[in-house]
Motif scaffolding. Structure first.
Motif, mmCIF file in Angstrom:
data_model
loop_
_atom_site.group_PDB
_atom_site.id
_atom_site.type_symbol
_atom_site.label_atom_id
_atom_site.label_comp_id
_atom_site.label_asym_id
_atom_site.label_seq_id
_atom_site.Cartn_x
_atom_site.Cartn_y
_atom_site.Cartn_z
ATOM 1 N N LYS A 137 -5.633 -30.112 41.728
ATOM 2 C CA LYS A 137 -6.865 -29.613 42.336
ATOM 3 C C LYS A 137 -6.758 -28.223 42.947
ATOM 4 C CE LYS A 137 -9.190 -33.044 41.177
ATOM 5 N NZ LYS A 137 -10.090 -32.804 40.045
ATOM 6 N N THR A 138 -5.568 -27.806 43.282
ATOM 7 C CA THR A 138 -5.482 -26.528 43.989
ATOM 8 C C THR A 138 -5.107 -25.388 43.034
ATOM 9 O OG1 THR A 138 -3.139 -26.723 44.449
ATOM 10 C CG2 THR A 138 -4.641 -27.708 46.044
ATOM 11 N N LYS A 139 -5.235 -24.181 43.542
ATOM 12 C CA LYS A 139 -4.933 -23.039 42.680
ATOM 13 C C LYS A 139 -3.435 -22.967 42.396
ATOM 14 C CE LYS A 139 -4.551 -19.324 46.102
ATOM 15 N NZ LYS A 139 -5.249 -18.180 46.700
ATOM 16 N N GLY A 177 -1.551 -25.505 41.945
ATOM 17 C CA GLY A 177 -1.330 -26.451 40.851
ATOM 18 C C GLY A 177 -1.765 -25.872 39.516
ATOM 19 N N LEU A 178 -2.913 -25.224 39.537
ATOM 20 C CA LEU A 178 -3.447 -24.635 38.306
ATOM 21 C C LEU A 178 -2.458 -23.616 37.748
ATOM 22 C CD1 LEU A 178 -6.262 -24.610 36.732
ATOM 23 C CD2 LEU A 178 -6.595 -22.409 37.838
ATOM 24 N N ARG A 179 -1.933 -22.790 38.641
ATOM 25 C CA ARG A 179 -0.997 -21.752 38.202
ATOM 26 C C ARG A 179 0.315 -22.367 37.761
ATOM 27 N NH1 ARG A 179 -2.007 -17.312 42.993
ATOM 28 N NH2 ARG A 179 -4.149 -16.801 42.379
#
Ligand SMILES: Nc1ncnc2c1ncn2[C@@H]1O[C@H](COP(=O)(O)OP(=O)(O)OP(=O)(O)O)[C@@H](O)[C@H]1O
Ligand SMILES: Nc1ncnc2c1ncn2[C@@H]1O[C@H](COP(=O)(O)OP(=O)(O)OP(=O)(O)O)[C@@H](O)[C@H]1O
Ligand SMILES: [Mg+2]
Ligand SMILES: [Mg+2]
Lengths: 361, 383, 510, 319
Positions: D174-176, D178-180
């Protein structure tokens, strides 16, 4: 578990002293700091050195536990020492090295030397074994006398003679208490963990199959506690730690009896302690004795079994190191004399007696 | 100014072997070994012991340098032969890892494959009473086949069902461990040693206690084989069609397929070879160095070999040297600990450090090539 | 202060064995479309990578809006409003379009005012808006893996626009597009310029430069040759400057002489991974001495036809005959042996072992045969000798000759290596999929010449290309594919470019 | 029957949290075979801190449970720094780095344990003895048939693990960050081009894996023997790797894999006891989790896919 610092000092001295007895102790993978079997043997050596300050000791750890490797480890270092102490069954094969090095002395514990060309006794090997069944007997009595649920059990590592001796002795002790003191204490066995002794015979009991499997130890401990056992005699090396943990977590007054050495310190559980007493063999004392004989030239090789009559077996009764009731302690002390004078001969793996039928019952 | 130049040229010359790309596969491991010994020396110094003596003891224990005294029937030669004996399975095991690695597969099941093949060879030949002349080759054959089958299974599961080889090998390690423990306990247990019964001398790949010139030596027959096999594997990988195909599959599976290489069968083949090598490691271990099997124990060789293989650059000849070194430290550690009073774990720490520093080899290379670029730049701008 | 928005002064960048940029100075004006032209390996991508912060130059200075800068990272470049649309897309296949666009500049929402999370929904909306504004419609929630190449490129452009770039660099944006898509993209680029952005365009296609660019720099072997005003310079002159010689755009070829039938495809059907029929009931034949081209918009099944013939994909129906033999179920190796050469579309994925050296790669289709190997033993010398020959014959340029790791070669030279390998197989049937993608015009000319040469020597050639010009130029017979079906098969003389285009779009059937 | 669930959970959850650590690292593109070493070293630091702090402050070792957990996490994280530096900064082969770390962890911790015991307590013991962890039972819920076992004899760490796992899930998906992180494992070039420092992301991912593994190691130490010794290296780190690959590098399926291991393991023990077969047969039942895994993988493995850039050394210059 004391005096390893002292040992270090001794080792430091090793460089300067030329004339003292050079001792090496070669152990199983758990090393001389295992707080248990090996350490007790080591302490015997340290005791000796205290009185013979020129002597030195080096400890060597054989990392695999394989008998062949154990022999190899001894062979690697034998040249540099006068006396080699090898606690543990896996060093039986050292006899071949003894034959090749008649000028070296070997002290074995817990095994007899492996035969070399049919020869079973050697001039330069002193192999000591203890009558574990006697210590086990006291453990059994103590358990039977102290249990509240009337269910007790013994947990072992592998069904080597020493372990079977403890087990049979324990069972003998329980039966003795049942008969003599009118108890009706039941021995609990988990059928999945019956042991097979060195002749291939099924000896029952609760064997984890290993001396280093804490997880299985805990599973067995929990299973026994679940069946209502409230006193466990634990003769299982590292596996025993798992049993101890199970007993500690159980919290409903489950007690254990330690083995080989005084395990009271292992039993502390918050403000309480789960160790009832420990069934011990006095190894340090005997190691020291035999080293003394080397030092004063009276050393004689041979394979011996040490009994209560030399105060070599027994249980922990020092104040503050056990939690036996006054009454139990008295009864144990009485029994001790009977064992000592040979009236009671608890069953062992190979002495022909059984826990159900032995002299003195 | 001129002083400065001198300095650079001296360091330039000093570091020349590391700069020279041709020598890098050798110089970089050597440098990392040196560095790790220096670090280990510092550790030993901190413990208040003499590192030089400790290292000397280490090499004495391994049979490289002579000990001050020898016990009956022992000499430098016997120690050295024991070293080779212990090193043999490590060479095979590391080759096993390397071959799989070249095919882009990661065989961390070497221990399980060793156990399986060692066990099969033990029960089929070890207790058979066959003559040495038949028994010994048969042991090797069974080892190779058993290991190859188990390795092949891993490859096949990957190819057929896309099951990651790391999972398969870990699972098979456990399964082999327990199942073989069951069979040993049921049928082959030596009630005294609690290991499998000892095998016959005839089936053993190490000739034990060979008396010669008042020495008792263990002669590792497998060692010669290990060297031969290493050379063969080098040849196989570098000079043959099969090797090229395996490497191609390891390098780019899609391109390999497009080139007409059968990717699946090459993966299986690589795993069969890898498993077969692990099998040889198994028989030289369980039927060579030792003569029986401890139930429920996986040897750590299978894992050490991963590091040893990589230390040897996954290169067969490099592997011979890296296993030699690691075996020296392994073998010498008992003697070192008894002589210098240093705990044996220090030996493992040294091994760890060596591997650690050689793991940085790529970085050194990278740095050096950067340096070189700059050097070229400077020359360019000077001229 | 100069009127340049970007100035690169005396840029030099070296790689092992090669000077990729040698003392290059260029200035770019705000609001212009500035083109970069040069042969493969001339250093175009490197120069732009330096501008976009991917590489640092060994020497030289960069001024942006008159200020001297050291662009240390792509992030830094983005802060300077520089954005690069890379030739090889830098997209995360598993992510949605929005996720790719916002990566690095994620908008954050808060859950219960406490837990920060990536506000995908808002971002989706913003991306949709942005895409509409610039005429680049996309569905922001779609996964990259499910997109066509041109759609992926849109995402790359949107990525740059989302970061509000003012200076946009396009590295060979048209190489992977169909003529229609190119048309569209050039429109977009002009639109961007008209909205005030500055564009740098790398391309090998001179007509594109002619069409949209204002000025054009020509690089050759790392050196800047000249900066030209596009309006006043002829295409021929540009080409000449770039290659260093005169270039023929129209391939000269003798009339085809069809001989015996080499390939016969009968009612071929191919299913993709999802079981969907991407090639339907396709039949055609190719003769010795014939170049048969399949024309079509990307993703209409042409690559699958080629793959099925080469054996990379299974035919789910129909038959394939090579020289009269049924090879429908043969292995890839057997087909190669029966006489098929194949130049795949994705050269890095299928064509090359990037970690092997050049000579191994060039020999990788013949290694198992004499003289490359004998009874399973390789002959290294033969590889090296053959490799060296090919380097000379096909003008493959690289830092360290046959020992060069292929990974370090420029894209165009990688392609040449594959072409050399495949042609040298001397197979009766040669399949060329997009053989000139990303290759400079000089090299294109060579490749076309070679194809025709092979044809004249009696080879049958199957050409799959998205470039209509190329097809019209070299093909003898054209099959137009649409939606997995061949719409029309006819000789190239009988078709006009327009007609082919109409068939390609499915607007016209037989 | 209850034992299966109780023991199964207390084994599966530490395994799970370690596997999550592995997922973080591998999703960011760093192969992590070092979990085994991290958990051992973490447990070492945790136990050592507990023992030393108890000794220094005079507090009871039993009260050091949370201290131990905390320091285990710190210790695991610290040790994982080696893997991070080696495989990210020094561009070492990630496999060799992982294997070396395991070798080093075992050697260092056994060595240091005796050394520190000798130094501080004058007794060169090879273990740090901890107090056993309390276990609690939620009275109402524990009475539910079957499911009740989940709420019986629960270790506090099981709750902690579940909380951390939920948080880890949230961060990863959910967090940026994590996305990265996930993008770094798929296509680091794209992350780099987006102006995000791939090295930093990977570095943090490896540290997180060290931290979670350290926690897991401490939990194993408590649940099995309430002490730290070299017995902690039982190969569970490798099992966690198997679990996360089985779970296709995703958190929820990995939980399922861990539960499978846990229940099959305790179930195997249970069956062996219940069937009352000779002890040798126990070994046969112990293979249950591993055989089941292989069988299940045959059906579920087709679509499994590792992160695309897993194990690739990221080099900016390389495209
Ligand atoms: N990272 C690198 N390492 C080594 N050499 C490189 C590197 N990048 C580029 N080169 C070399 O620098 C030269 C210029 O490469 P560049 O990619 O800039 O060419 P280009 O003009 O973009 O060519 P193309 O038209 O093929 O795209 C080539 O010879 C290439 O091999
Ligand atoms: N590992 C590497 N070592 C050296 N150079 C590299 C490496 N990776 C990439 N390069 C360089 O990066 C550049 C980019 O290559 P890439 O194939 O992505 O595009 P390109 O050069 O623009 O090719 P084309 O346009 O022809 O497809 C090449 O010039 C290549 O030389
Ligand atoms: Mg380029
Ligand atoms: Mg290019």
């Amino acid at each position: 578990a004391c005096g390893s610092n002292a040992a270090d000092k001794k080792e430091d001295k090793a460089g300067n002293s030329e004339d003292g007895l050079k001792i090496a102790i070669v152990t199983s993978p758990s090393g001389v700091d295992d707080g248990n079997f090996n350490e007790d043997n080591y302490n015997g050596i340290l005791k000796f050195i205290e009185n013979n300050p020129t002597a030195t000791v080096k400890s060597v750890k054989e990392p695999t536990g394989d008998p062949a490797a154990a022999v190899q480890a001894v062979a690697d270092i034998v040249a540099d020492y006068d006396v080699i102490v090898t606690p543990g069954f896996q060093f039986a094969g050292v006899s071949s090295i003894a034959v090749e090095n008649p000028d070296k002395i070997f002290i074995m514990n817990d095994t007899e030397p492996a035969p070399v060309d049919g020869q079973t006794e050697f001039d330069n090997i002193y192999a000591m074994n203890f009558a574990e069944q006697e210590s086990g007997f006291f453990a059994g009595m103590a358990a039977a006398l102290e249990t509240k649920t009337n269910k007790v059990a013994v947990v072992n590592g592998i069904a080597y003679p020493s372990n079977v001796n403890y087990q049979f002795g324990f069972e003998s002790g329980v039966n003795y208490a049942n008969k003599v003191y009118g108890k009706s204490v039941e021995l609990v066995e988990l059928s999945g963990y019956a042991g097979t002794d060195v002749t291939g015979a099924d000896v029952g009991g609760n064997y984890a199959g290993s001396f280093a499997d804490e997880a299985t130890g805990k599973v067995i401990g929990n299973a026994l506690i679940k069946q209502g056992v409230d006193i466990l005699f634990v003769a299982a090396g590292g596996t025993g730690n798992g049993v101890f943990t199970a007993a500690k977590e159980a919290k409903n007054d489950v007690k254990v009896i330690g083995v080989d050495v005084d395990q009271y310190d292992d039993g502390s559980n918050g403000s309480e302690n789960i160790v009832l007493t420990s069934a011990v063999k006095f190894m340090a004392m005997n190691i020291e004795k035999s080293l003394n004989s080397v030092a004063d030239g009276s050393f004689k090789g041979g394979n011996v079994v040490l009994y209560a009559d030399t105060e070599s077996t027994g249980f922990i009764k020092e104040e503050g190191r056990h939690q036996l009731s006054e009454d139990t302690l008295n009864k144990l002390n009485e029994a001790y004399e009977l064992v000592k004078d040979g009236t009671i001969v608890p069953a062992s793996n190979f002495n022909g007696n059984t826990p159900e039928e032995f002299p003195g019952l | 100014m001129s002083k400065d130049k001198k300095k650079t040229s001296l360091s330039y010359r000093l570091f020349w072997p590391i700069r020279n790309e041709k020598w890098q596969p050798i110089t970089i491991p050597v440098v990392s070994i040196l560095v790790s010994f220096i670090v280990a020396a510092i550790v030993i110094l901190l413990l208040g012991k003499n590192p030089i003596q400790a290292f000397y003891n280490l090499f004495q224990g391994a049979g490289i340098f002579p000990k001050a005294t020898y016990a009956g029937y022992k000499s430098l030669l016997t120690d050295f032969l024991s070293l080779l004996d212990a090193m043999t399975p490590l060479v095979f095991a590391s080759l096993a890892v390397a071959v799989a690695l070249r095919a882009g597969l990661f065989n961390i099941g070497v221990s399980g494959q060793m156990l399986f093949s060692g066990f099969l060879a033990t029960i089929i030949v070890g207790y058979s009473g066959l003559d040495a002349i038949i028994a010994k080759p048969l042991v090797l054959l069974i080892g190779m086949v058993a290991g190859g089958l188990m390795g092949g299974l891993v490859g096949w599961l990957k190819y057929k069902f896309n099951i990651h080889e790391v999972v398969t090998t870990i699972m098979l390690n456990y399964i082999a461990q327990y199942v073989i423990s069951f069979f040993i306990h049921m049928y082959y247990i030596d009630p005294v040693s609690r290991q499998s019964k000892y095998i016959t001398e005839a089936a053993r790949l190490t000739l034990v206690n060979v008396e010669f010139a008042n020495l008792k030596m263990d002669i590792p027959l497998g060692f010669i084989l290990a060297i031969v096999v290493a050379i063969f594997i080098k040849f196989l990988l570098d000079k043959t069609v099969v090797g090229l195909e395996i490497k191609a599959v390891g390098s780019n599976r899609d391109a390999a397929k497009y080139t007409g290489i059968k990717v699946g069968s090459n993966m299986v083949l690589a795993m069969i070879i890898s498993g077969g090598l692990a099998g040889l490691a198994g028989v030289t271990y369980y039927l060579g160095d030792f003569a029986s099997i401890q139930p429920k124990v996986l040897t750590s060789i299978g894992f050490d070999s991963i590091a040893v293989a990589l230390l040897g650059n996954s290169h067969p000849i490099g592997i011979i040297f890296s296993s030699f070194l690691v075996s020296i430290i392994d073998q010498g550690s008992t003697y070192m600990s008894s002589q210098a009073g240093i705990r044996q774990e220090i030996a493992s720490v040294i091994i760890g450090l060596i591997l650690l520093f050689s793991a940085c080899g790529a970085y050194v290379k990278h740095k050096v090539s950067r340096l070189k670029e700059k050097e070229v730049d400077r020359k360019d701008s000077e001229s | 202060m100069s009127d340049y928005i970007v100035e690169m002064k005396q840029i030099t960048k070296r790689f092992p064995g090669i000077v990729a940029n040698d003392d290059v100075s260029i200035g770019i004006k705000k609001g212009e479309i500035f083109a970069l032209l040069g042969e493969n390996g001339a250093g175009k991508s490197t120069l732009m990578s330096i501008l976009s912060g991917m590489y640092e130059p060994d020497e030289g200075e960069i001024y942006i809006r008159g200020e001297k800068v050291q662009i240390s990272s792509p992030n830094h470049a983005a802060n300077l409003n520089i954005g690069m649309v890379h030739q090889h897309f830098k997209l995360v296949e598993d992510y949605s379009i929005t996720e790719n666009i916002i990566l690095g500049v994620e908008p954050i929402s808060k859950f219960a005012g406490l837990f920060p999370y990536v506000g995908i929904r808002n971002a989706n909306r913003k991306v949709e808006e942005l895409s509409k504004n610039f005429g680049l419609e996309v569905d922001p929630t779609k996964k990259i893996a499910d997109l066509t190449v041109s759609m992926q490129q849109r995402v790359e452009i949107l990525k740059v626009l989302y970061r509000e770039a003012e200076i946009l660099i396009f590295d060979e944006p048209t190489a992977v597009l169909t003529p229609q898509e190119i048309e569209f993209l050039l429109g977009i680029i002009e639109g961007l310029r008209n909205s005030g952005k500055t564009i740098i365009l790398i391309t090998h296609k001179l007509e594109e430069i002619k069409k949209v660019a204002d000025r054009c720099a020509v690089l050759n072997k790392g050196k800047l040759i000249d900066v030209l005003d596009v309006k006043t310079t002829s295409v021929n002159l540009m080409a000449q400057l770039m290659v260093g010689r005169e270039v023929n755009f129209e391939s000269e070829k003798a009339p085809a002489e069809f001989k015996e039938e080499v390939l016969k495809v009968e009612q071929l059907t191919v299913k993709n991974e999802d079981g969907f029929e991407v090639v339907k009931d396709v039949s055609f034949t190719i003769h010795s001495g014939e170049i048969f081209a399949i024309a079509g918009v990307a993703d209409n099944g042409q690559v699958e036809i080629a793959d099925a013939i080469a054996g990379l994909t299974k035919a789910s129906g129909g038959k394939i005959f090579l020289n009269g033999q049924d090879i429908t179920n043969d292995s890839i190796r057997n087909r190669t042996e029966s006489g098929i050469s194949y130049i795949p579309e994705d050269r890095q994925r299928f064509g090359l072992f990037l970690d092997f050296d050049l000579s191994t790669n060039i020999g990788s289709k013949q290694y198992y045969k004499k003289p490359f190997s004998n009874k399973g033993i390789l002959n290294k010398q033969e590889f090296d000798q053959f490799g060296s020959q090919m380097i000379d014959k096909y003008d493959i340029r690289s830092g360290q000759g046959i020992k060069t790791q292929v990974r370090s070669m420029s894209g165009g030279n990688q392609q040449k290596a594959i072409i050399a390998r495949e042609i040298e197989l001397q197979s009766p049937l040669m399949i060329f999929v997009q053989p000139t993608r990303g290759v400079d015009i000089g090299a294109i000319e060579n490749i076309h010449k070679m194809m025709i040469e092979q044809r004249d020597q009696g080879k049958a050639i199957l050409l799959v290309s998205l470039e209509l010009d190329e097809i019209m130029n070299v093909a003898d017979t054209i099959g137009v594919i649409y939606n997995g079906q061949l719409q029309k098969v006819a000789s190239s003389e009988s078709l006009t470019t327009n007609e082919v285009g109409e068939y390609m779009m499915g607007a016209k059937h037989e | 029957m209850d034992t299966i669930i109780i023991d199964g959970l207390s084994f599966a959850l530490p395994l799970f949290i370690m596997a999550i650590g592995g997922i973080y690292s591998e999703k960011s593109g760093v192969t992590n075979l070092a979990l085994e070493g991290f958990q051992g070293f973490g447990a070492f630091i945790g136990a050592m801190s507990a023992v030393l702090i108890a000794n220094a402050s005079g507090a009871a070792i039993e009260d050091m449970f949370y201290v131990a957990l905390l320091f285990a996490m710190i210790g695991g994280m610290g040790f994982s720094m080696i893997h991070a530096v080696l495989s990210i900064k020094f561009k070492a082969n990630q496999v060799i780095s992982g294997v070396v770390i395991n070798i080093l962890a075992l050697a260092l911790t056994t060595f240091l344990t005796t050394q520190i015991n000798a130094l501080v307590f004058g007794a060169a013991s090879d273990k740090f003895r901890l107090g056993v962890s309390e276990r609690f039972t939620i009275d109402g819920l524990a009475n539910i048939p079957v499911i009740g076992a989940v709420f019986t004899d629960v270790y506090p760490f099981e709750v902690i693990i579940i909380v951390i796992a939920i948080f880890a899930w949230y961060v990863l998906y959910k967090t940026k960050f994590g996305l990265r992180l996930r993008a770094s494992g798929e296509n680091p070039q794209s992350v780099d081009a987006a102006g995000v420092n791939v090295y930093k992301i990977r570095f943090s991912a490896v540290l997180i894996s060290g931290m979670l593994s350290g926690l897991a190691g401490m939990c194993f130490a408590y649940s099995i023997s309430a002490q730290f010794s070299s017995g902690i290296y039982m190969g569970y780190g490798f099992l966690a790797i198997a679990a996360l690959i089985f779970g296709n590098w995703r958190i929820l399926p990995t939980l399922a894999a861990c539960l499978l291991f846990g229940f099959a393991k305790s179930g195997g023990m249970f069956i062996a006891q219940a069937m009352a077969l000779p002890s040798s047969f126990t070994d046969l039942f112990m293979i249950l989790p591993y055989v089941l895994t292989l069988l299940l993988l045959i059906f579920f493995s087709k679509s499994n896919r590792a992160p695309r850039a897993l194990g690739e050394i990221y080099d900016k210059g390389k495209r």
